[in-house]
Design a protein around this motif. Sequence first.
Motif, PDB file in Angstrom:
ATOM      1  N   GLN A 123       0.840  -1.197   0.000  1.00 18.33           N
ATOM      2  CA  GLN A 123       0.000   0.000   0.000  1.00 18.33           C
ATOM      3  C   GLN A 123       0.872   1.243   0.000  1.00 18.33           C
ATOM      4  N   LEU A 124       0.369   2.290  -0.654  1.00 17.43           N
ATOM      5  CA  LEU A 124       1.081   3.561  -0.719  1.00 17.43           C
ATOM      6  C   LEU A 124       0.622   4.471   0.418  1.00 17.43           C
ATOM      7  N   HIS A 125       1.589   5.105   1.101  1.00 16.73           N
ATOM      8  CA  HIS A 125       1.297   6.062   2.175  1.00 16.73           C
ATOM      9  C   HIS A 125       2.082   7.349   1.913  1.00 16.73           C
ATOM     10  N   ASN A 126       1.455   8.489   2.254  1.00  6.63           N
ATOM     11  CA  ASN A 126       2.086   9.794   2.087  1.00  6.63           C
ATOM     12  C   ASN A 126       1.282  10.830   2.854  1.00  6.63           C
ATOM     13  N   ASP A 127       1.736  12.077   2.816  1.00  6.14           N
ATOM     14  CA  ASP A 127       1.008  13.170   3.466  1.00  6.14           C
ATOM     15  C   ASP A 127      -0.086  13.743   2.578  1.00  6.14           C
ATOM     16  N   LYS A 128      -0.212  13.221   1.362  1.00  6.71           N
ATOM     17  CA  LYS A 128      -1.202  13.728   0.421  1.00  6.71           C
ATOM     18  C   LYS A 128      -2.358  12.735   0.308  1.00  6.71           C
ATOM     19  N   ASP A 129      -3.365  13.153  -0.397  1.00  5.66           N
ATOM     20  CA  ASP A 129      -4.518  12.268  -0.624  1.00  5.66           C
ATOM     21  C   ASP A 129      -4.290  11.470  -1.907  1.00  5.66           C
ATOM     22  N   ILE A 130      -3.208  10.702  -1.906  1.00  8.55           N
ATOM     23  CA  ILE A 130      -2.827   9.894  -3.061  1.00  8.55           C
ATOM     24  C   ILE A 130      -2.762   8.442  -2.603  1.00  8.55           C
ATOM     25  N   HIS A 131      -3.496   7.585  -3.269  1.00  7.87           N
ATOM     26  CA  HIS A 131      -3.601   6.194  -2.835  1.00  7.87           C
ATOM     27  C   HIS A 131      -3.219   5.256  -3.972  1.00  7.87           C
ATOM     28  N   ALA A 132      -2.658   4.128  -3.610  1.00  7.74           N
ATOM     29  CA  ALA A 132      -2.337   3.081  -4.578  1.00  7.74           C
ATOM     30  C   ALA A 132      -2.130   1.776  -3.822  1.00  7.74           C
ATOM     31  N   GLU A 133      -2.426   0.686  -4.477  1.00  6.17           N
ATOM     32  CA  GLU A 133      -2.196  -0.645  -3.920  1.00  6.17           C
ATOM     33  C   GLU A 133      -1.612  -1.534  -5.010  1.00  6.17           C
ATOM     34  N   TRP A 134      -0.754  -2.451  -4.601  1.00  2.00           N
ATOM     35  CA  TRP A 134      -0.134  -3.375  -5.537  1.00  2.00           C
ATOM     36  C   TRP A 134      -0.180  -4.794  -4.956  1.00  2.00           C
ATOM     37  N   THR A 135      -0.292  -5.749  -5.847  1.00  5.00           N
ATOM     38  CA  THR A 135      -0.206  -7.157  -5.478  1.00  5.00           C
ATOM     39  C   THR A 135       0.832  -7.817  -6.377  1.00  5.00           C
ATOM     40  N   THR A 136       1.834  -8.419  -5.779  1.00  3.30           N
ATOM     41  CA  THR A 136       2.890  -9.049  -6.562  1.00  3.30           C
ATOM     42  C   THR A 136       3.589 -10.112  -5.728  1.00  3.30           C
ATOM     43  N   ASP A 137       4.008 -11.172  -6.403  1.00  3.52           N
ATOM     44  CA  ASP A 137       4.813 -12.213  -5.766  1.00  3.52           C
ATOM     45  C   ASP A 137       6.288 -12.065  -6.111  1.00  3.52           C
ATOM     46  N   ASP A 138       6.621 -11.042  -6.911  1.00  2.00           N
ATOM     47  CA  ASP A 138       8.011 -10.826  -7.297  1.00  2.00           C
ATOM     48  C   ASP A 138       8.770 -10.071  -6.208  1.00  2.00           C
ATOM     49  N   ARG A 139      10.078 -10.034  -6.363  1.00  3.21           N
ATOM     50  CA  ARG A 139      10.913  -9.295  -5.414  1.00  3.21           C
ATOM     51  C   ARG A 139      10.722  -7.797  -5.628  1.00  3.21           C
ATOM     52  N   VAL A 140      10.428  -7.060  -4.565  1.00  5.25           N
ATOM     53  CA  VAL A 140      10.219  -5.615  -4.666  1.00  5.25           C
ATOM     54  C   VAL A 140      11.551  -4.908  -4.463  1.00  5.25           C
ATOM     55  N   ILE A 141      11.896  -4.047  -5.427  1.00  4.44           N
ATOM     56  CA  ILE A 141      13.180  -3.347  -5.408  1.00  4.44           C
ATOM     57  C   ILE A 141      13.052  -1.959  -4.791  1.00  4.44           C
ATOM     58  N   GLY A 142      11.987  -1.256  -5.093  1.00  5.67           N
ATOM     59  CA  GLY A 142      11.834   0.096  -4.584  1.00  5.67           C
ATOM     60  C   GLY A 142      10.635   0.790  -5.177  1.00  5.67           C
ATOM     61  N   LEU A 143      10.581   2.106  -4.962  1.00  6.08           N
ATOM     62  CA  LEU A 143       9.460   2.933  -5.383  1.00  6.08           C
ATOM     63  C   LEU A 143       9.987   3.980  -6.355  1.00  6.08           C
ATOM     64  N   LEU A 144       9.291   4.151  -7.478  1.00  2.00           N
ATOM     65  CA  LEU A 144       9.729   5.086  -8.515  1.00  2.00           C
ATOM     66  C   LEU A 144       8.667   6.156  -8.710  1.00  2.00           C
ATOM     67  N   PRO A 145       8.993   7.455  -8.470  1.00  2.00           N
ATOM     68  CA  PRO A 145       8.002   8.525  -8.652  1.00  2.00           C
ATOM     69  C   PRO A 145       7.454   8.556 -10.073  1.00  2.00           C
ATOM     70  N   GLY A 146       6.188   8.997 -10.207  1.00  4.28           N
ATOM     71  CA  GLY A 146       5.502   8.968 -11.489  1.00  4.28           C
ATOM     72  C   GLY A 146       6.159   9.815 -12.556  1.00  4.28           C
ATOM     73  N   HIS A 147       6.824  10.938 -12.179  1.00  5.42           N
ATOM     74  CA  HIS A 147       7.392  11.793 -13.225  1.00  5.42           C
ATOM     75  C   HIS A 147       8.556  11.129 -13.939  1.00  5.42           C
ATOM     76  N   HIS A 148       9.176  10.106 -13.328  1.00  6.93           N
ATOM     77  CA  HIS A 148      10.225   9.365 -14.032  1.00  6.93           C
ATOM     78  C   HIS A 148       9.642   8.466 -15.113  1.00  6.93           C
ATOM     79  N   LEU A 149       8.328   8.258 -15.086  1.00  4.58           N
ATOM     80  CA  LEU A 149       7.666   7.469 -16.116  1.00  4.58           C
ATOM     81  C   LEU A 149       7.105   8.346 -17.222  1.00  4.58           C
TER      82      LEU A 149
END
Length: 595
Positions: A492-518
Amino acid sequence: MSVHVLPPALAPWAPWLELFPAELALSLGPMVQRLAAALGPFTTPAHSGHGEPDGFSGLDRRGVYERLLPSEWLLAELAPDEFLRRAAASEHAFLRLERREPAKARTSVILFDAGPSQLGSPRLAHLAALLALARRASLGRAALAWGVLQAPEVPLVDAVTRDTIRALLARRTAVAPTAADVQSWRTCLGGQDHKDIWLIGGPSLRRLAWPGVATVELRDVLGAEPPELAADLCTAAGRTVAVRLPLPDGPTCVRLIRDPFPPDRARPSARDRRRTRRVPATNLVIANDGSRVFAGAQGGGVIVYPVPHSAQGGVGKPKLHFPELRHSPAAIGWYNRGSAALVIDPDGGATLFYKASKSASSHESMRCHDPHCLLVPTDELRPLWFRAGLATFRDGSDTLYTFRQRPDKSTYLERQHDAPVLAAAQCEEWLAHLSFRDNGPDADFLGQWIIHSGDHRSPHFLGFERPLGAHFARDVARAWHCAVSLAQGQWQLHNDKDIHAEWTTDDRVIGLLPGHHLGDFKDHVPALVTLTSGRNFLALHRGTTRHLVTAEDPVVHATIALVTGHLAYVTTRGSVVVLRPPYDAPLARFMLEDA
């Protein structure tokens, strides 16, 4: 062409900024915006008033009496006194004569100074001016052409594309523009006064320019914080404007000048490879700006891998720092243009190795031992953060400490939080960590897990269950985001803003990448970066899966730079590979000599 959404303020220049990768467009945009406001609109040249007569085009208060309106002659017969009064008051109406002017193409011409005074940051202003004048000409329905002052024999370029921008950046010379160069261009342009001509370059341009030509003189502002570039404009009409252009950070400036565009496709290159005998023996730690990657060396010390700003710049040789250490340090970082390491001693004390100043040629050391604050060694290499000259780190018990020095030069360790810290990250704006808050024995409940992001900010509450993992990221607005796993495969995504996201994965998690890099500046939802069993790095974003890169060998460890999004990983063969968004091709590959 990159596909990304720009902020509303930069949207008018989207057709040209979209030539650049998203993060570079965002850095170059403010310079384009300020220059465009100073340049003003493309004006239509006034008619000369000469040429062959071609009928009448309207009425005028002045003229010869052969073109006086018939109604005025009628007034002369019926009311002669009124006719004389109107003549004395210049109230007579005359037919305006239309003249056929020679057809003239509307063209805006830019001549850049490619001399030594324009090396470095002024080249960024050249880029910004090219984009600003391109839109200005487009709005004025005029053609755009550009050339180099020192090369009047080279034809003008009439397009703004990736190839022509590369050509502009590649045109450099050791000779300053001369009066002969300017005269050659004046002759070449044929003295066409209908052209909108701009000379952009060093401080001598205004003196060399001929009448009716606009100039933009660029110069560095020494000691400015944040860095700025001064631009002094003088239009063809003589209007002068002084503008300060904000410069991007150092790595971004270098990337814009050396290699602003990613390759069209990933392809093998000898320039991104470097053979080395240094064998990494620990996990990787990457600097927030992606400029350095660290790994504990086999046999002791730390390997420092230099990361080029551009794939065209070549790869430097990895160096072994702190070779006197028999084992890898507990934490490693970059401070005062040099590596810094923290070693946990067998007695529970700590020794900090660092450079006292940017000009220092060697490391100094400070030791601290507090019987009431004994440090626990760690098996992994952890980041060592510096902020306001203070070093912060986590020991083997996951306790967060700050290494401090009193006025009398004595040292002590300040515990940042009483409970263990499961994850932490620090940048210039904040220090954030995920930890357990103990409410004490008299509370209704013992405590809960929180994310703390500053001394004066309210903590973000997660709940009572211990998280299984967490990763931090910093978005384009410099705010923190944290992906937290409270159940196997659930994030689950947490922050000081009203921005939410959830992910489901069985793979190894490496990190978090901000949206502007995409590629989308408006999208503040970050992506979860994972590594599959097939060696594929994936970005999980808004219900979609984007493939980033495939590793050539099984990956032992991977990490993502907090600020710039650089991805670094080490393989089972001991190779260290570093990429940056959009991960088209490696920036650097460090391979063992016997691999």
